[in-house]
Design a protein around this motif. Structure first.
Motif, PDB file in Angstrom:
ATOM      1  N   MET A  71     -14.835  24.394   0.161  1.00 32.25           N
ATOM      2  CA  MET A  71     -13.382  24.459   0.348  1.00 32.25           C
ATOM      3  C   MET A  71     -13.012  23.903   1.713  1.00 32.25           C
ATOM      4  N   ASP A  72     -11.870  23.219   1.747  1.00 31.94           N
ATOM      5  CA  ASP A  72     -11.380  22.652   2.998  1.00 31.94           C
ATOM      6  C   ASP A  72     -10.130  23.414   3.405  1.00 31.94           C
ATOM      7  N   PHE A  73     -10.149  23.981   4.619  1.00 33.62           N
ATOM      8  CA  PHE A  73      -9.045  24.833   5.051  1.00 33.62           C
ATOM      9  C   PHE A  73      -8.111  24.145   6.052  1.00 33.62           C
ATOM     10  N   ARG A  74      -8.200  22.845   6.151  1.00 32.20           N
ATOM     11  CA  ARG A  74      -7.276  22.130   7.030  1.00 32.20           C
ATOM     12  C   ARG A  74      -7.103  20.707   6.545  1.00 32.20           C
ATOM     13  N   THR A  75      -6.007  20.097   6.948  1.00 29.80           N
ATOM     14  CA  THR A  75      -5.753  18.701   6.620  1.00 29.80           C
ATOM     15  C   THR A  75      -6.145  17.851   7.821  1.00 29.80           C
ATOM     16  N   VAL A  76      -7.026  16.897   7.609  1.00 31.12           N
ATOM     17  CA  VAL A  76      -7.523  16.050   8.689  1.00 31.12           C
ATOM     18  C   VAL A  76      -6.722  14.755   8.710  1.00 31.12           C
ATOM     19  N   VAL A  77      -6.188  14.428   9.862  1.00 28.65           N
ATOM     20  CA  VAL A  77      -5.391  13.212  10.022  1.00 28.65           C
ATOM     21  C   VAL A  77      -6.322  11.999  10.072  1.00 28.65           C
ATOM     22  N   LYS A  78      -6.058  11.041   9.236  1.00 31.77           N
ATOM     23  CA  LYS A  78      -6.854   9.818   9.233  1.00 31.77           C
ATOM     24  C   LYS A  78      -6.414   8.934  10.388  1.00 31.77           C
ATOM     25  N   ILE A  79      -7.379   8.443  11.140  1.00 28.00           N
ATOM     26  CA  ILE A  79      -7.100   7.557  12.265  1.00 28.00           C
ATOM     27  C   ILE A  79      -7.642   6.171  11.934  1.00 28.00           C
ATOM     28  N   GLU A  80      -6.758   5.194  11.935  1.00 27.02           N
ATOM     29  CA  GLU A  80      -7.179   3.824  11.668  1.00 27.02           C
ATOM     30  C   GLU A  80      -8.022   3.314  12.841  1.00 27.02           C
ATOM     31  N   HIS A  81      -9.133   2.677  12.521  1.00 30.57           N
ATOM     32  CA  HIS A  81      -9.967   2.123  13.589  1.00 30.57           C
ATOM     33  C   HIS A  81      -9.241   0.948  14.237  1.00 30.57           C
ATOM     34  N   PRO A  82      -9.155   0.953  15.561  1.00 28.28           N
ATOM     35  CA  PRO A  82      -8.431  -0.121  16.247  1.00 28.28           C
ATOM     36  C   PRO A  82      -9.221  -1.421  16.235  1.00 28.28           C
ATOM     37  N   GLY A  83      -8.554  -2.473  16.614  1.00 30.34           N
ATOM     38  CA  GLY A  83      -9.197  -3.782  16.660  1.00 30.34           C
ATOM     39  C   GLY A  83      -9.890  -4.050  17.978  1.00 30.34           C
ATOM     40  N   PHE A  84     -10.181  -3.027  18.756  1.00 29.05           N
ATOM     41  CA  PHE A  84     -10.861  -3.186  20.041  1.00 29.05           C
ATOM     42  C   PHE A  84     -11.604  -1.899  20.364  1.00 29.05           C
ATOM     43  N   SER A  85     -12.449  -1.956  21.375  1.00 32.17           N
ATOM     44  CA  SER A  85     -13.168  -0.771  21.849  1.00 32.17           C
ATOM     45  C   SER A  85     -12.987  -0.638  23.354  1.00 32.17           C
ATOM     46  N   ILE A  86     -12.947   0.591  23.817  1.00 35.36           N
ATOM     47  CA  ILE A  86     -12.889   0.863  25.250  1.00 35.36           C
ATOM     48  C   ILE A  86     -14.315   0.863  25.785  1.00 35.36           C
ATOM     49  N   GLU A  87     -14.553   0.049  26.813  1.00 37.17           N
ATOM     50  CA  GLU A  87     -15.898  -0.114  27.362  1.00 37.17           C
ATOM     51  C   GLU A  87     -16.115   0.802  28.566  1.00 37.17           C
ATOM     52  N   PRO A  88     -17.381   0.983  29.000  1.00 41.59           N
ATOM     53  CA  PRO A  88     -17.646   1.821  30.175  1.00 41.59           C
ATOM     54  C   PRO A  88     -16.879   1.334  31.396  1.00 41.59           C
ATOM     55  N   CYS A  89     -16.345   2.255  32.164  1.00 40.36           N
ATOM     56  CA  CYS A  89     -15.645   1.948  33.419  1.00 40.36           C
ATOM     57  C   CYS A  89     -14.473   0.995  33.209  1.00 40.36           C
ATOM     58  N   GLU A  90     -13.890   1.034  32.031  1.00 42.50           N
ATOM     59  CA  GLU A  90     -12.775   0.146  31.676  1.00 42.50           C
ATOM     60  C   GLU A  90     -11.590   0.349  32.616  1.00 42.50           C
ATOM     61  N   ARG A  91     -10.886  -0.766  32.908  1.00 46.79           N
ATOM     62  CA  ARG A  91      -9.620  -0.663  33.652  1.00 46.79           C
ATOM     63  C   ARG A  91      -8.525  -0.221  32.689  1.00 46.79           C
ATOM     64  N   MET A  92      -7.872   0.902  33.010  1.00 44.58           N
ATOM     65  CA  MET A  92      -6.909   1.485  32.091  1.00 44.58           C
ATOM     66  C   MET A  92      -5.663   1.933  32.847  1.00 44.58           C
ATOM     67  N   LEU A  93      -4.574   2.027  32.112  1.00 46.77           N
ATOM     68  CA  LEU A  93      -3.313   2.517  32.664  1.00 46.77           C
ATOM     69  C   LEU A  93      -2.709   3.498  31.676  1.00 46.77           C
ATOM     70  N   PHE A  94      -2.296   4.657  32.176  1.00 49.00           N
ATOM     71  CA  PHE A  94      -1.628   5.671  31.363  1.00 49.00           C
ATOM     72  C   PHE A  94      -0.227   5.900  31.930  1.00 49.00           C
ATOM     73  N   VAL A  95       0.775   5.739  31.076  1.00 58.53           N
ATOM     74  CA  VAL A  95       2.155   5.958  31.499  1.00 58.53           C
ATOM     75  C   VAL A  95       2.850   6.791  30.435  1.00 58.53           C
ATOM     76  N   GLY A  96       3.564   7.827  30.878  1.00 62.04           N
ATOM     77  CA  GLY A  96       4.330   8.603  29.909  1.00 62.04           C
ATOM     78  C   GLY A  96       4.434  10.062  30.269  1.00 62.04           C
ATOM     79  N   SER A  97       4.515  10.884  29.253  1.00 65.77           N
ATOM     80  CA  SER A  97       4.756  12.313  29.419  1.00 65.77           C
ATOM     81  C   SER A  97       3.523  13.005  29.976  1.00 65.77           C
ATOM     82  N   CYS A  98       3.621  14.316  30.164  1.00 62.26           N
ATOM     83  CA  CYS A  98       2.495  15.068  30.728  1.00 62.26           C
ATOM     84  C   CYS A  98       1.294  15.047  29.785  1.00 62.26           C
ATOM     85  N   PHE A  99       1.507  14.714  28.515  1.00 62.44           N
ATOM     86  CA  PHE A  99       0.375  14.578  27.615  1.00 62.44           C
ATOM     87  C   PHE A  99      -0.473  13.373  28.026  1.00 62.44           C
TER      88      PHE A  99
END
Length: 267
Positions: free
Chosen positions: A1-29
């Protein structure tokens, strides 16, 4: 039995590499997730001009940043904005000034999409290979009333969908909002205010994100870095003991080897 609904996540067309340069902008999340990348030694910049809740304010940060990150996360919190009556401009922070100096209004789906599109265009000018992940924060806004909060999120979800369709192969959608509301449908996954996701919920989203966005190399890097991170955070009873000094010398040696293996790694 499954007691939760799992959200399907589409695989992106890229991968994040080690020590990647990244930027996060937005809410406290965005801060919560960005912090985990920083802790794991990705070269991530998180909200350099403060937390930005709406698409217009997110654009304002993107206009000011100089980083040419290859991976950017934009986290949408609300479509409510505050306009300074004196200038007619949307402000990013009211800075505790009197409420009567501002007019609050809501952005339409089209306005949100245009602000975000301008941000995407700027990011692509800085790095033609940029990959942008847009998310909608699961944090509800009680001050709007819960129905009002849901309407705000609905506008953001529609704008995010339009943005992905407008920039295929460049903009991806990560369903943080859906994971909290559909997979983690229980108040034990919320903080004491019953509005913000708990640390456990954020950690779960972080795990789902790693599964789908991190390359095998990045996951291996995190695995190799973890014992060294734990070692650096260890608080000894006697920091001058020979055992502890040998332990730290060995840790520094291993960090040096890791730096040789992963260009861009810095402690």
């Amino acid at each position: 039995m499954d007691f939760r609904t799992v959200v399907k996540i589409e695989h992106p067309g890229f991968s994040i590499e080690p020590c990647e340069r990244m930027l996060f902008v937005g809410s406290c999340f965005a801060e919560n997730i960005g912090k985990r990348f920083v802790e794991n030694k990705f070269r991530a910049v998180v909200n350099p001009y403060g937390v930005m809740y709406n698409p217009a304010s997110i654009l304002h940060t993107v206009q000011k940043v100089t980083e040419d990150a290859r991976v950017v996360f934009l986290t949408l919190g609300t479509n409510h904005v505050y306009i300074l009556n004196e200038t007619g401009e949307i402000v990013d922070n009211c800075a505790k000034r009197p409420h009567n100096l501002f007019t609050e209004r809501v952005l339409t789906v089209e306005e949100c999409t245009e602000f975000l599109s301008e941000a995407v265009d700027i990011l692509r000018e800085k790095n033609s290979h940029v990959h942008i992940v847009v998310t909608v924060s699961p944090i509800r806004y009680a001050k709007y009333g819960y129905h009002g909060s849901m309407l705000s999120k609905a506008v953001l979800l529609l704008a995010a969908d339009k943005l992905v369709a407008r920039y295929p192969g460049v903009v991806e959608y990560f369903p943080a909002y859906e994971i909290v509301n559909d997979e983690l449908r229980d108040y034990r996954f919320y903080a004491s205010d019953m509005l913000h996701p708990s640390e456990q919920a954020v950690e779960y989203i972080w795990e789902r994100l790693q599964e789908h966005y991190l390359s095998n190399g990045a996951r291996l890097f995190i695995k190799e870095w973890k014992p060294l991170k734990d070692a650096l955070g260890h608080k000894p009873f006697n920091p001058q003991s020979e055992d502890y000094l040998r332990f730290m010398e060995d840790t520094r040696r291993k960090i040096g080897l890791l730096a040789q293996k992963y260009p861009g790694f810095e402690v």
